[in-house]
Design a protein around this motif. Structure first.
Motif, PDB file in Angstrom:
ATOM      1  N   GLY A 127       0.817  -1.209   0.000  1.00  0.00           N
ATOM      2  CA  GLY A 127       0.000   0.000   0.000  1.00  0.00           C
ATOM      3  C   GLY A 127       0.850   1.258   0.000  1.00  0.00           C
ATOM      4  O   GLY A 127       0.614   2.183  -0.783  1.00  0.00           O
ATOM      5  N   SER A 128       1.845   1.317   0.871  1.00  0.00           N
ATOM      6  CA  SER A 128       2.700   2.494   0.946  1.00  0.00           C
ATOM      7  C   SER A 128       3.550   2.634  -0.318  1.00  0.00           C
ATOM      8  O   SER A 128       3.723   3.745  -0.836  1.00  0.00           O
ATOM      9  CB  SER A 128       3.605   2.423   2.178  1.00  0.00           C
ATOM     10  N   ILE A 129       4.057   1.536  -0.816  1.00  0.00           N
ATOM     11  CA  ILE A 129       4.861   1.575  -2.038  1.00  0.00           C
ATOM     12  C   ILE A 129       4.016   2.070  -3.208  1.00  0.00           C
ATOM     13  O   ILE A 129       4.437   2.957  -3.970  1.00  0.00           O
ATOM     14  CB  ILE A 129       5.486   0.198  -2.323  1.00  0.00           C
ATOM     15  N   ALA A 130       2.809   1.564  -3.345  1.00  0.00           N
ATOM     16  CA  ALA A 130       1.918   1.992  -4.438  1.00  0.00           C
ATOM     17  C   ALA A 130       1.528   3.460  -4.271  1.00  0.00           C
ATOM     18  O   ALA A 130       1.462   4.205  -5.259  1.00  0.00           O
ATOM     19  CB  ALA A 130       0.679   1.107  -4.487  1.00  0.00           C
ATOM     20  N   LEU A 131       1.257   3.889  -3.051  1.00  0.00           N
ATOM     21  CA  LEU A 131       0.914   5.284  -2.794  1.00  0.00           C
ATOM     22  C   LEU A 131       2.050   6.200  -3.243  1.00  0.00           C
ATOM     23  O   LEU A 131       1.832   7.184  -3.951  1.00  0.00           O
ATOM     24  CB  LEU A 131       0.622   5.493  -1.308  1.00  0.00           C
ATOM     25  N   HIS A 132       3.260   5.876  -2.833  1.00  0.00           N
ATOM     26  CA  HIS A 132       4.397   6.716  -3.202  1.00  0.00           C
ATOM     27  C   HIS A 132       4.624   6.711  -4.718  1.00  0.00           C
ATOM     28  O   HIS A 132       4.877   7.761  -5.311  1.00  0.00           O
ATOM     29  CB  HIS A 132       5.649   6.282  -2.438  1.00  0.00           C
ATOM     30  N   ARG A 133       4.494   5.560  -5.325  1.00  0.00           N
ATOM     31  CA  ARG A 133       4.646   5.481  -6.795  1.00  0.00           C
ATOM     32  C   ARG A 133       3.605   6.368  -7.478  1.00  0.00           C
ATOM     33  O   ARG A 133       3.909   7.115  -8.393  1.00  0.00           O
ATOM     34  CB  ARG A 133       4.527   4.038  -7.267  1.00  0.00           C
ATOM     35  N   ALA A 134       2.360   6.316  -7.015  1.00  0.00           N
ATOM     36  CA  ALA A 134       1.283   7.114  -7.605  1.00  0.00           C
ATOM     37  C   ALA A 134       1.523   8.614  -7.431  1.00  0.00           C
ATOM     38  O   ALA A 134       1.026   9.410  -8.218  1.00  0.00           O
ATOM     39  CB  ALA A 134      -0.064   6.727  -6.983  1.00  0.00           C
ATOM     40  N   CYS A 135       2.292   8.971  -6.419  1.00  0.00           N
ATOM     41  CA  CYS A 135       2.588  10.385  -6.167  1.00  0.00           C
ATOM     42  C   CYS A 135       3.938  10.805  -6.742  1.00  0.00           C
ATOM     43  O   CYS A 135       4.490  11.840  -6.342  1.00  0.00           O
ATOM     44  CB  CYS A 135       2.523  10.666  -4.668  1.00  0.00           C
ATOM     45  N   GLY A 136       4.467  10.021  -7.667  1.00  0.00           N
ATOM     46  CA  GLY A 136       5.661  10.430  -8.399  1.00  0.00           C
ATOM     47  C   GLY A 136       6.988   9.971  -7.849  1.00  0.00           C
ATOM     48  O   GLY A 136       8.038  10.402  -8.327  1.00  0.00           O
ATOM     49  N   PHE A 137       6.985   9.089  -6.877  1.00  0.00           N
ATOM     50  CA  PHE A 137       8.237   8.571  -6.323  1.00  0.00           C
ATOM     51  C   PHE A 137       8.748   7.423  -7.189  1.00  0.00           C
ATOM     52  O   PHE A 137       7.959   6.626  -7.700  1.00  0.00           O
ATOM     53  CB  PHE A 137       8.030   8.046  -4.898  1.00  0.00           C
ATOM     54  N   ALA A 138      10.059   7.330  -7.301  1.00  0.00           N
ATOM     55  CA  ALA A 138      10.702   6.231  -8.017  1.00  0.00           C
ATOM     56  C   ALA A 138      11.397   5.327  -6.999  1.00  0.00           C
ATOM     57  O   ALA A 138      11.933   5.798  -5.991  1.00  0.00           O
ATOM     58  CB  ALA A 138      11.723   6.765  -9.012  1.00  0.00           C
ATOM     59  N   HIS A 139      11.385   4.046  -7.279  1.00  0.00           N
ATOM     60  CA  HIS A 139      12.066   3.077  -6.419  1.00  0.00           C
ATOM     61  C   HIS A 139      13.572   3.251  -6.597  1.00  0.00           C
ATOM     62  O   HIS A 139      14.085   3.202  -7.707  1.00  0.00           O
ATOM     63  CB  HIS A 139      11.637   1.653  -6.807  1.00  0.00           C
ATOM     64  N   MET A 140      14.271   3.472  -5.505  1.00  0.00           N
ATOM     65  CA  MET A 140      15.715   3.695  -5.560  1.00  0.00           C
ATOM     66  C   MET A 140      16.490   2.484  -5.076  1.00  0.00           C
ATOM     67  O   MET A 140      17.680   2.365  -5.355  1.00  0.00           O
ATOM     68  CB  MET A 140      16.092   4.925  -4.724  1.00  0.00           C
ATOM     69  N   GLY A 141      15.845   1.596  -4.334  1.00  0.00           N
ATOM     70  CA  GLY A 141      16.544   0.415  -3.858  1.00  0.00           C
ATOM     71  C   GLY A 141      15.856  -0.195  -2.651  1.00  0.00           C
ATOM     72  O   GLY A 141      14.970   0.405  -2.049  1.00  0.00           O
ATOM     73  N   THR A 142      16.299  -1.393  -2.337  1.00  0.00           N
ATOM     74  CA  THR A 142      15.795  -2.100  -1.168  1.00  0.00           C
ATOM     75  C   THR A 142      16.977  -2.528  -0.321  1.00  0.00           C
ATOM     76  O   THR A 142      17.918  -3.154  -0.834  1.00  0.00           O
ATOM     77  CB  THR A 142      14.973  -3.336  -1.577  1.00  0.00           C
ATOM     78  N   LEU A 143      16.936  -2.175   0.943  1.00  0.00           N
ATOM     79  CA  LEU A 143      17.944  -2.609   1.900  1.00  0.00           C
ATOM     80  C   LEU A 143      17.377  -3.865   2.561  1.00  0.00           C
ATOM     81  O   LEU A 143      16.368  -3.811   3.266  1.00  0.00           O
ATOM     82  CB  LEU A 143      18.215  -1.518   2.928  1.00  0.00           C
ATOM     83  N   VAL A 144      17.996  -4.980   2.314  1.00  0.00           N
ATOM     84  CA  VAL A 144      17.466  -6.275   2.724  1.00  0.00           C
ATOM     85  C   VAL A 144      17.767  -6.555   4.198  1.00  0.00           C
ATOM     86  O   VAL A 144      18.887  -6.326   4.672  1.00  0.00           O
ATOM     87  CB  VAL A 144      18.043  -7.395   1.831  1.00  0.00           C
ATOM     88  N   ALA A 145      16.748  -7.021   4.908  1.00  0.00           N
ATOM     89  CA  ALA A 145      16.873  -7.495   6.292  1.00  0.00           C
ATOM     90  C   ALA A 145      17.552  -6.470   7.198  1.00  0.00           C
ATOM     91  O   ALA A 145      18.445  -6.802   7.964  1.00  0.00           O
ATOM     92  CB  ALA A 145      17.611  -8.836   6.320  1.00  0.00           C
ATOM     93  N   THR A 146      17.104  -5.228   7.136  1.00  0.00           N
ATOM     94  CA  THR A 146      17.715  -4.168   7.940  1.00  0.00           C
ATOM     95  C   THR A 146      17.043  -3.973   9.292  1.00  0.00           C
ATOM     96  O   THR A 146      17.599  -3.299  10.159  1.00  0.00           O
ATOM     97  CB  THR A 146      17.694  -2.833   7.169  1.00  0.00           C
ATOM     98  N   GLY A 147      15.849  -4.512   9.477  1.00  0.00           N
ATOM     99  CA  GLY A 147      15.151  -4.395  10.747  1.00  0.00           C
ATOM    100  C   GLY A 147      14.710  -5.762  11.245  1.00  0.00           C
ATOM    101  O   GLY A 147      14.409  -6.653  10.445  1.00  0.00           O
ATOM    102  N   LEU A 148      14.708  -5.913  12.557  1.00  0.00           N
ATOM    103  CA  LEU A 148      14.241  -7.160  13.167  1.00  0.00           C
ATOM    104  C   LEU A 148      13.078  -6.798  14.084  1.00  0.00           C
ATOM    105  O   LEU A 148      13.248  -6.104  15.086  1.00  0.00           O
ATOM    106  CB  LEU A 148      15.365  -7.827  13.964  1.00  0.00           C
ATOM    107  N   LYS A 149      11.886  -7.232  13.683  1.00  0.00           N
ATOM    108  CA  LYS A 149      10.678  -6.914  14.442  1.00  0.00           C
ATOM    109  C   LYS A 149       9.699  -8.067  14.310  1.00  0.00           C
ATOM    110  O   LYS A 149       9.606  -8.675  13.242  1.00  0.00           O
ATOM    111  CB  LYS A 149      10.054  -5.613  13.898  1.00  0.00           C
ATOM    112  N   PHE A 150       8.985  -8.345  15.361  1.00  0.00           N
ATOM    113  CA  PHE A 150       8.009  -9.438  15.385  1.00  0.00           C
ATOM    114  C   PHE A 150       8.662 -10.775  15.041  1.00  0.00           C
ATOM    115  O   PHE A 150       8.056 -11.636  14.405  1.00  0.00           O
ATOM    116  CB  PHE A 150       6.830  -9.154  14.447  1.00  0.00           C
TER     117      PHE A 150
END
Length: 173
Positions: A127-150
């Motif tokens: 949802g957030s990724i699609a929202l940002h894309r719809a508002c003109g944001f471009a995907h710049m990259g993905t930082l893999v496994a950077t957070g540990l939660k749940f």
């Protein structure tokens, strides 16, 4: 729907919305929800930086908020902001996120910021990724496994969008 500048009187609702996002979601990598005093300190820091802090009201209820904070503390980053958007459960899927992000972009452009960065917790946060894309944001990259939660590793998605003239000229020219 009404979008307006946040005030200290909004902190109860803002703190509650964020607390639920921390406890139940992966948009924030915080593990313990901050209290109202800390949220007030954060709001003041955004104001000191000159960034916009907005709330959305729907049917008289504060249903979401968004702000543009300093992307990084070093002076060379002063024209780049990071957006944050939170919508209360029960109000999601009604266009509040898009309205808040659109208003936040416009308010940031009026302040002569030139780039906006989205640091999205969880590559599965479609949802957030699609929202940002719809508002003109471009995907710049993905930082893999950077957070540990749940009990699981979570990626961080980076998206970016120019504001106003972007890098076409220097601010104040």
């Amino acid at each position: 729907m009404k979008i307006r500048t946040a005030t200290p009187a909004d902190l109860d609702a803002i703190t509650a919305i964020y607390a639920q996002a921390v406890r139940e979601g992966t948009a924030s990598f915080e593990l313990v929800p901050p209290g109202q005093d800390e949220m007030a300190r954060r709001m003041a820091a955004i104001a000191a930086h000159g960034g916009p802090y907005l709330v959305a009201e729907l049917d008289g209820v504060l249903a979401g908020y968004a702000y543009a904070s300093a992307f990084r503390p070093r002076a060379a980053y002063r024209h780049t902001v990071e957006d944050s958007i939170y919508v209360a459960p029960g109000f999601q899927g009604r266009g509040l996120g898009r309205a808040l992000l659109t208003a936040l972009i416009e308010a940031s452009e009026r302040r002569d910021y030139r780039q906006m960065v989205a640091v999205i917790g969880d590559s599965g946060n479609e949802g957030s990724i699609a929202l940002h894309r719809a508002c003109g944001f471009a995907h710049m990259g993905t930082l893999v496994a950077t957070g540990l939660k749940f009990g699981r590793w979570i990626d961080t998605v980076l998206m970016q969008r120019p504001l106003g003239a972007g890098a076409a000229d220097l601010p104040g020219m």
